[in-house]
Design a protein around this motif. Structure first.
Motif, PDB file in Angstrom:
ATOM      1  N   TYR A   1       0.788  -1.234   0.000  1.00 62.16           N
ATOM      2  CA  TYR A   1       0.000   0.000   0.000  1.00 62.16           C
ATOM      3  C   TYR A   1       0.822   1.289   0.000  1.00 62.16           C
ATOM      4  N   CYS A   2       2.140   1.178   0.014  1.00 62.53           N
ATOM      5  CA  CYS A   2       2.965   2.394   0.096  1.00 62.53           C
ATOM      6  C   CYS A   2       3.885   2.556  -1.108  1.00 62.53           C
ATOM      7  N   ARG A   3       3.520   1.968  -2.241  1.00 66.66           N
ATOM      8  CA  ARG A   3       4.403   2.005  -3.407  1.00 66.66           C
ATOM      9  C   ARG A   3       4.483   3.387  -4.052  1.00 66.66           C
ATOM     10  N   ARG A   4       3.598   4.277  -3.676  1.00 67.29           N
ATOM     11  CA  ARG A   4       3.673   5.636  -4.235  1.00 67.29           C
ATOM     12  C   ARG A   4       4.930   6.353  -3.770  1.00 67.29           C
ATOM     13  N   TRP A   5       5.448   5.922  -2.628  1.00 70.38           N
ATOM     14  CA  TRP A   5       6.645   6.561  -2.075  1.00 70.38           C
ATOM     15  C   TRP A   5       7.875   5.725  -2.418  1.00 70.38           C
ATOM     16  N   ASP A   6       8.165   5.687  -3.696  1.00 66.32           N
ATOM     17  CA  ASP A   6       9.300   4.915  -4.198  1.00 66.32           C
ATOM     18  C   ASP A   6      10.573   5.779  -4.155  1.00 66.32           C
ATOM     19  N   PRO A   7      11.735   5.289  -3.690  1.00 66.56           N
ATOM     20  CA  PRO A   7      12.014   3.903  -3.272  1.00 66.56           C
ATOM     21  C   PRO A   7      11.906   3.693  -1.763  1.00 66.56           C
ATOM     22  N   LEU A   8      11.308   4.673  -1.043  1.00 64.18           N
ATOM     23  CA  LEU A   8      11.241   4.563   0.412  1.00 64.18           C
ATOM     24  C   LEU A   8      10.522   3.298   0.846  1.00 64.18           C
ATOM     25  N   TRP A   9       9.419   2.965   0.137  1.00 66.42           N
ATOM     26  CA  TRP A   9       8.646   1.788   0.534  1.00 66.42           C
ATOM     27  C   TRP A   9       9.499   0.525   0.493  1.00 66.42           C
ATOM     28  N   PHE A  10      10.388   0.452  -0.519  1.00 69.46           N
ATOM     29  CA  PHE A  10      11.206  -0.755  -0.672  1.00 69.46           C
ATOM     30  C   PHE A  10      12.174  -0.917   0.496  1.00 69.46           C
ATOM     31  N   TYR A  11      12.830   0.181   0.871  1.00 67.93           N
ATOM     32  CA  TYR A  11      13.792   0.096   1.973  1.00 67.93           C
ATOM     33  C   TYR A  11      13.088  -0.182   3.298  1.00 67.93           C
ATOM     34  N   LEU A  12      11.909   0.422   3.477  1.00 77.00           N
ATOM     35  CA  LEU A  12      11.135   0.133   4.686  1.00 77.00           C
ATOM     36  C   LEU A  12      10.707  -1.335   4.716  1.00 77.00           C
ATOM     37  N   HIS A  13      10.203  -1.804   3.591  1.00 82.87           N
ATOM     38  CA  HIS A  13       9.748  -3.194   3.506  1.00 82.87           C
ATOM     39  C   HIS A  13      10.893  -4.164   3.797  1.00 82.87           C
ATOM     40  N   ALA A  14      12.021  -3.972   3.116  1.00 82.12           N
ATOM     41  CA  ALA A  14      13.157  -4.875   3.293  1.00 82.12           C
ATOM     42  C   ALA A  14      13.690  -4.809   4.727  1.00 82.12           C
ATOM     43  N   GLY A  15      13.790  -3.600   5.276  1.00 80.65           N
ATOM     44  CA  GLY A  15      14.318  -3.455   6.631  1.00 80.65           C
ATOM     45  C   GLY A  15      13.419  -4.080   7.680  1.00 80.65           C
ATOM     46  N   ILE A  16      12.106  -3.814   7.571  1.00 79.41           N
ATOM     47  CA  ILE A  16      11.163  -4.370   8.547  1.00 79.41           C
ATOM     48  C   ILE A  16      11.138  -5.891   8.466  1.00 79.41           C
ATOM     49  N   GLN A  17      11.119  -6.428   7.236  1.00 77.61           N
ATOM     50  CA  GLN A  17      11.063  -7.881   7.087  1.00 77.61           C
ATOM     51  C   GLN A  17      12.341  -8.541   7.598  1.00 77.61           C
ATOM     52  N   PHE A  18      13.474  -7.896   7.383  1.00 72.92           N
ATOM     53  CA  PHE A  18      14.734  -8.475   7.856  1.00 72.92           C
ATOM     54  C   PHE A  18      14.763  -8.525   9.385  1.00 72.92           C
ATOM     55  N   VAL A  19      14.384  -7.414  10.022  1.00 71.74           N
ATOM     56  CA  VAL A  19      14.353  -7.386  11.493  1.00 71.74           C
ATOM     57  C   VAL A  19      13.338  -8.397  12.022  1.00 71.74           C
ATOM     58  N   GLY A  20      12.168  -8.452  11.379  1.00 66.30           N
ATOM     59  CA  GLY A  20      11.145  -9.400  11.804  1.00 66.30           C
ATOM     60  C   GLY A  20      11.608 -10.839  11.685  1.00 66.30           C
ATOM     61  N   PHE A  21      12.305 -11.155  10.587  1.00 66.44           N
ATOM     62  CA  PHE A  21      12.783 -12.527  10.400  1.00 66.44           C
ATOM     63  C   PHE A  21      13.832 -12.891  11.450  1.00 66.44           C
ATOM     64  N   ILE A  22      14.732 -11.957  11.758  1.00 65.54           N
ATOM     65  CA  ILE A  22      15.768 -12.223  12.765  1.00 65.54           C
ATOM     66  C   ILE A  22      15.127 -12.464  14.132  1.00 65.54           C
ATOM     67  N   LEU A  23      14.146 -11.630  14.496  1.00 67.54           N
ATOM     68  CA  LEU A  23      13.463 -11.823  15.779  1.00 67.54           C
ATOM     69  C   LEU A  23      12.683 -13.138  15.790  1.00 67.54           C
ATOM     70  N   GLY A  24      12.042 -13.450  14.656  1.00 70.21           N
ATOM     71  CA  GLY A  24      11.321 -14.716  14.567  1.00 70.21           C
ATOM     72  C   GLY A  24      12.251 -15.906  14.667  1.00 70.21           C
TER      73      GLY A  24
END
Length: 300
Positions: free
Chosen positions: A156-179
Motif C-alpha cells: 500500500y505504500c508504493r507511491r513513495w518509491d524507493p522509500l517503501w522498498f527500503y522500509l519493507h526490506a528493513g522491517i522484514q529483515f528485522v522481523g525474520f531475525i526476531l522470529g
C-alpha cells in the motif's frame, strides 16, 4: 483446597510433569478414601495412567487420605534404592473427583526442590516458564506484528518509491531475525520439556521454511525488465502471504497449547483486529484509486 477434588504429589527426575510419577488421593462420593499411583506420560488425560509409574510402595496399608476443614491430606510411604537427598517434587490439585481413575485437569500446580537431608525446600526453576514467554513474545511480535506491517508497506505504500522498498526490506529483515530467535528459544524449550505439540512444531517448521525461501528470493530477484520478473513477483507475494497466514494460525495454536493467560489472547486478538481493519481500509482505498485512475485515462 477443596474436599471434593483430588490432590497429588509427584516425583520428577528433571522437575517437569511429563515422565514423572505421582501419588494421587481423593475422597470418593461414598466417603471412602482412594489413593493411587499415576504415570504422567503426557499432558492429556489419556496419558495419565493409573497404577503405573516408577514409585515403589512400601506398604499399601500405610497410605491414607484424610479430609479435615475442607482440606485434603495425603499420606503414603515409598521405598527407594538409596536415601533421597535433593528431589524435584510436583504438587497439584484438581476440583473434581476422578471418574474411572481418570484425573481432571489440575486447577493449580507448583514444583519445589526438596532437600530430604535438611528438610528444606526451594522453588522449582522458573527457567522453562521464562523461556516459554520469550519464545511466545518474540514470535508473536515478529510474525504477528512486524512482518505483517512490512507486507502492508509493500502493498500500500508504493507511491513513495524507493522509500517503501527500503522500509519493507528493513522491517522484514528485522522481523525474520526476531522470529528466528524465537524459534531458537522454542527449540531450546522443546529440548528442555519435550512438549507433545506436533501440530505447533510442524507449522512452525513450515513457516520457517517459507521465511527462508523469502530471504533467498530477495537475493535472487530478477531485474525489473527481466521476463522472469512477473513470475518472481507472483511467487514472492503469495509465498509471503502464505507464511503470514500460517504464522497467525500457529500463534493462536501456540497460545492455546502453551496455556497462556487471557492477556495473551486478548492482546493478540486486539492486534489481529487492528491489522485486519487496516488492511481492509487500505485495500478499499487502493481499489478506489485504481478505479479513479482507470476512469480518468479512458477516452471516448
Amino acid at each position: 483446597m477443596y474436599s471434593t477434588g483430588w490432590v497429588g504429589m509427584g516425583f520428577s527426575k528433571d522437575g517437569f510433569m511429563v515422565g514423572s510419577s505421582a501419588m494421587v488421593g481423593w475422597m470418593g462420593k461414598t466417603g471412602l478414601p482412594h489413593i493411587k499411583q499415576f504415570s504422567l506420560g503426557g499432558k492429556t488425560p489419556t496419558q495419565v495412567v493409573a497404577d503405573r509409574g516408577f514409585l515403589v510402595s512400601s506398604d499399601h496399608g500405610a497410605h491414607t487420605v484424610l479430609v479435615q476443614q475442607a482440606k485434603i491430606y495425603l499420606a503414603f510411604q515409598l521405598r527407594f534404592t538409596e536415601p533421597l537427598k535433593q528431589q524435584n517434587v510436583l504438587l497439584a490439585f484438581g476440583p473434581a473427583i476422578p471418574v474411572n481413575y481418570r484425573l481432571s485437569e489440575h486447577q493449580d500446580k507448583t514444583s519445589i526442590k526438596f532437600d530430604f537431608t535438611t528438610g528444606s525446600s526451594s522453588s522449582g526453576s522458573s527457567f522453562p516458564e521464562g523461556l516459554k514467554r520469550t519464545h511466545g513474545a518474540l514470535n508473536l511480535f515478529a510474525w504477528g506484528v512486524l512482518l505483517p506491517i512490512g507486507a502492508i508497506v509493500a502493498r500500500y505504500c508504493r507511491r513513495w518509491d524507493p522509500l517503501w522498498f527500503y522500509l519493507h526490506a528493513g522491517i522484514q529483515f528485522v522481523g525474520f531475525i526476531l522470529g528466528l530467535a524465537g524459534i531458537v528459544a522454542g527449540v531450546s524449550l522443546y529440548n528442555k520439556i519435550q512438549a507433545n505439540v506436533p501440530a505447533h512444531r510442524g507449522l512452525g517448521i513450515f513457516v520457517l521454511v517459507l521465511g527462508i525461501l523469502q530471504i533467498l528470493a530477495f537475493f535472487l530477484r530478477p531485474k525489473k525488465d527481466s521476463k522472469y520478473r512477473k513470475f518472481w513477483n507472483w511467487y514472492h507475494h503469495w509465498v509471503g502471504r502464505l507464511a503470514l497466514f500460517f504464522a497467525a494460525i500457529n500463534i493462536v495454536l501456540g497460545i492455546k497449547v502453551g496455556g497462556a493467560g487471557n492477556s495473551w489472547k486478548i492482546g493478540y486478538g486486539f492486534n489481529l483486529a487492528i491489522l485486519l481493519i487496516t488492511i481492509i481500509t487500505l485495500e478499499v482505498l487502493l481499489w478506489t484509486r485504481w478505479k479513479n485512475n482507470s476512469s480518468s485515462t479512458t477516452t471516448y
